[in-house]
Structures are given as structure tokens and as C-alpha cells.
Design an enzyme around this catalytic site. Structure first.
Site, short mmCIF file in Angstrom:
data_model
loop_
_atom_site.label_atom_id
_atom_site.label_comp_id
_atom_site.label_asym_id
_atom_site.label_seq_id
_atom_site.Cartn_x
_atom_site.Cartn_y
_atom_site.Cartn_z
N LYS A 1 51.63 -14.42 -38.55
CA LYS A 1 50.98 -14.69 -39.83
C LYS A 1 50.85 -13.43 -40.68
CE LYS A 1 48.16 -18.81 -38.90
NZ LYS A 1 46.81 -19.37 -38.94
N LYS B 1 59.92 -27.97 -35.75
CA LYS B 1 58.67 -28.70 -35.61
C LYS B 1 58.25 -29.26 -36.98
CE LYS B 1 53.95 -27.83 -34.18
NZ LYS B 1 52.93 -26.82 -33.89
N LYS C 1 53.81 -29.27 -42.61
CA LYS C 1 53.61 -29.51 -44.03
C LYS C 1 54.20 -28.38 -44.87
CE LYS C 1 49.12 -27.28 -44.31
NZ LYS C 1 49.77 -26.06 -43.86
#
Ligand code: TRP
Length: 334
Positions: free
Chosen positions: A114, A197, A200
Site C-alpha cells: 500500500k 482476484k 472494486k
């Protein structure tokens, strides 16, 4: 007999959950409510480790909670609440941060991913200590079982280490939790890119099925799902990722074995198979969507249910927190 505790949570990161969350988490949670004293949390404090628009965050928090309930997580049986309404989460996170090694936290792969994605200007200390807050979530409730996706396994491992460390330094205080990892049967991939995977944040939304989407949109996405040129409905994750993914969804929602679905569609084309799957998805999603939208029409009532559940969670959390403060040697208010 008291039931073992279970804790899990999801971030309020979108207006609608997608089918991967539904199959991988909500269906599993719904099924575990009988066997566990379960706590299901909308982890808004985790969500703000990356920038959020305040009004949108509040909206997404309610929407996420409404979808838990609509999917069958019952606020009368399980404790379903919003993390920030129980201050003990943040309080225990502070204590745990004092026994977490800087190097230990630096090894968390999700933080590394991240922080790379957001760049150092956007990477907050909160993002770094995210796993410590997650450990606090779990340990506050003395949870034995923690259902999570594969990507959260390392965080639960850290939680176990922190629990053991605290226990050996200050005396038995925390239950050491175990992750309950969803199997391959619950892992859902993008319908357009079935090796990735479902997420969104995918570039194209054509392969992502949302619980709250208009049902016609969902039906169309299913009919346009990527397959292959073999024309045989057969599970083979390596050679036939598209068809295998559809079979996984079909089996998960219908409760049937993959082999029985393969048999049903033997000698028939992908068109028939997709229509069958579409019907299964529509039948599952329609009532959930309707219920969630109904709950969201009366936000005052929804907020009241969430507050009452937060009271229940606070009570359980305070028990652990006061033991922790005591053991650590903090002078308690008389
Ligand atoms: N980090 C988890 C995720 O992104 C969400 C989460 C926060 C969680 N606290 C938790 C999951 C405690 C299980 C237990 O999916």
C-alpha cells in the site's frame, strides 16, 4: 455453555460489497453465528488510514452495515457495530503499539504494497500501525476464531505474536486467536480477467458483480463473462480460469458440488450454463439488495441498531481493557 468468541470485520470501502465479499465473508459469517458468540465490525478507523471524504465515509459505513444485515448477519444474535463507536479499539491499539517492534511492523507485506501504491507523501503512520489496530480489534474480544481472506493471514499471525508476548510479559490476559482462512472454493476472480482476484479497484467494472447493482446490470455482466473456446463446462483452474470461476460462484451460491453442476451442463453450451448461473445469482442477490435498500431508507433506525450493538461490544471490550490497564501498571481512576 458459553460459545467461543469470533471476530471479523470489513472496511467501509465502497457503496456496495461485491460477490467476492459476499461468498468469501458474509455467507461464511452468516453460517457461523450459531456456533460462536460473534462480533462483526465495520472498521471505519481502518478505512481512514487512507484519505476519505467525510460525508462519503459515513454513507459507506451505513451501507456496509446494511449489507451485513441484509445478507443475514443478525444484530439480535451477533454483535454488529461500527468500530469507532467503541473507543476501546483505539485505546488497546496504543498499548499494543508499545510492545510491537518497529522492524516487526515493517515486515507487513500489505503495508509495503500500500505504501508503494500511495507514495510516501500519502503514507501515514496510521497505515503503518494498521495491523496493530487490527490486533486490538481481535484481542479486545478474546476471539478464538478470526475468519479472514488469505491477504490478512500475516496480520492475524502478528496478532498471535502480540497476544503471546503480552501474556508472557504481563501475565495471562489474551486468548491467542486462530485465523479461519477461506479455501479456494470461496475465492472469486474478475469475470473479465479471471486470473485476477475480483476487486472494486479493477480498471474495468465489467467483471465485478456488486450486491447492490441493478439486477439487470448484474445479469448482463454474467452473460458477458469471459470463458474459453473449448465449450465444455469443466473445472480446471489452470487451463480454464473463466469457466472455473463461474463454477465456483455457482457452487457457492447453490450449495451444490461442482461435479454435479458439470454433470448438469454436460453436452450443453456456455450460453445455457451462464443463464443457469445468472438465475442463481439473481435469486440470491435480489432479496439481499431489496432488504439493504429498505434498511437504508430508515437510517435513524439503522443507526439505533448499530448504537445498541456498540453498547454491547463496549461492555465486552471494557472487561479486557481494564485488565490490560491493570497489568501494564496504569494507575486507574478511583
Ligand atoms: N484488515 C481487514 C481487511 O482489510 C479488516 C479487519 C480489520 C479485520 N480488523 C479486523 C478482519 C479484525 C478480521 C479481524 O480485510
Amino acid at each position: 455453555m458459553t460459545k467461543p468468541r469470533l471476530f471479523s470485520g470489513m472496511q467501509p470501502s465502497a457503496d456496495s460489497l461485491q460477490i467476492g465479499n459476499y461468498i468469501g465473508a458474509l455467507m461464511q459469517w452468516r453460517g457461523m453465528q450459531d456456533d460462536y458468540d460473534a462480533f462483526f465490525t465495520v472498521v471505519d478507523l481502518h478505512a481512514i488510514t487512507v484519505p476519505q471524504d467525510p460525508a462519503r465515509l459515513r454513507e459507506k459505513t451505513r451501507r456496509t452495515a446494511a449489507q451485513y444485515i441484509a445478507a443475514g448477519v443478525e444484530p439480535s444474535r451477533s454483535t454488529l457495530y461500527v468500530q469507532s463507536q467503541v473507543p476501546a479499539h483505539a485505546e488497546l491499539a496504543w498499548i499494543l503499539s508499545t510492545i510491537t517492534g518497529f522492524g516487526e511492523a515493517s515486515r507487513m507485506t500489505q503495508f509495503k504494497d500500500k505504501s508503494q501504491r500511495y507514495g510516501s507523501d500519502q503514507t501515514s503512520v496510521g497505515l503503518f500501525t494498521y495491523p496493530v489496530l487490527m490486533a486490538a480489534d481481535i484481542l479486545l474480544f478474546q476471539a478464538e476464531a478470526v475468519p479472514v481472506g488469505d491477504d490478512q493471514k500475516q496480520h492475524v499471525e502478528l496478532t498471535r505474536n502480540l497476544a503471546e508476548r503480552f501474556n508472557s510479559r504481563f501475565g495471562e490476559t489474551f486468548t491467542v486467536p486462530k485465523p479461519v482462512i477461506q479455501g479456494e472454493t470461496a475465492r472469486i476472480y474478475d469475470l473479465q480477467e479471471p486470473t485476477a482476484k475480483m476487486s472494486k479497484s479493477a480498471d474495468s467494472q465489467a467483471g465485478v458483480l456488486y450486491l447492490l447493482d441493478d439486477i439487470n446490470v448484474t445479469a448482463k455482466k454474467v452473460m458477458r463473462a469471459v470463458t474459453d473456446s473449448e465449450g465444455v463446462v469443466r473445472y480446471d483452474r489452470a487451463e480454464k480460469p473463466g469457466v472455473s470461476n463461474l463454477l465456483t460462484i455457482y457452487a457457492a451460491l447453490s450449495g451444490r458440488e461442482i461435479s454435479s453442476i458439470e454433470d448438469e451442463y454436460a453436452g450443453r453450451g456456455y450460453g445455457d450454463f451462464k443463464k443457469g448461473l445468472r438465475d442463481v445469482i439473481v435469486a440470491e442477490f435480489e432479496p439481499v439488495r431489496a432488504r439493504a435498500l429498505e434498511l437504508l431508507e430508515d437510517t435513524a433506525e439503522l443507526d439505533r441498531v448499530l448504537s445498541a450493538n456498540a453498547d454491547r461490544a463496549s461492555e465486552a471490550a471494557e472487561e479486557t481493557l481494564s485488565a490490560v490497564y491493570e497489568r501494564v501498571g496504569l494507575l486507574r481512576r478511583g
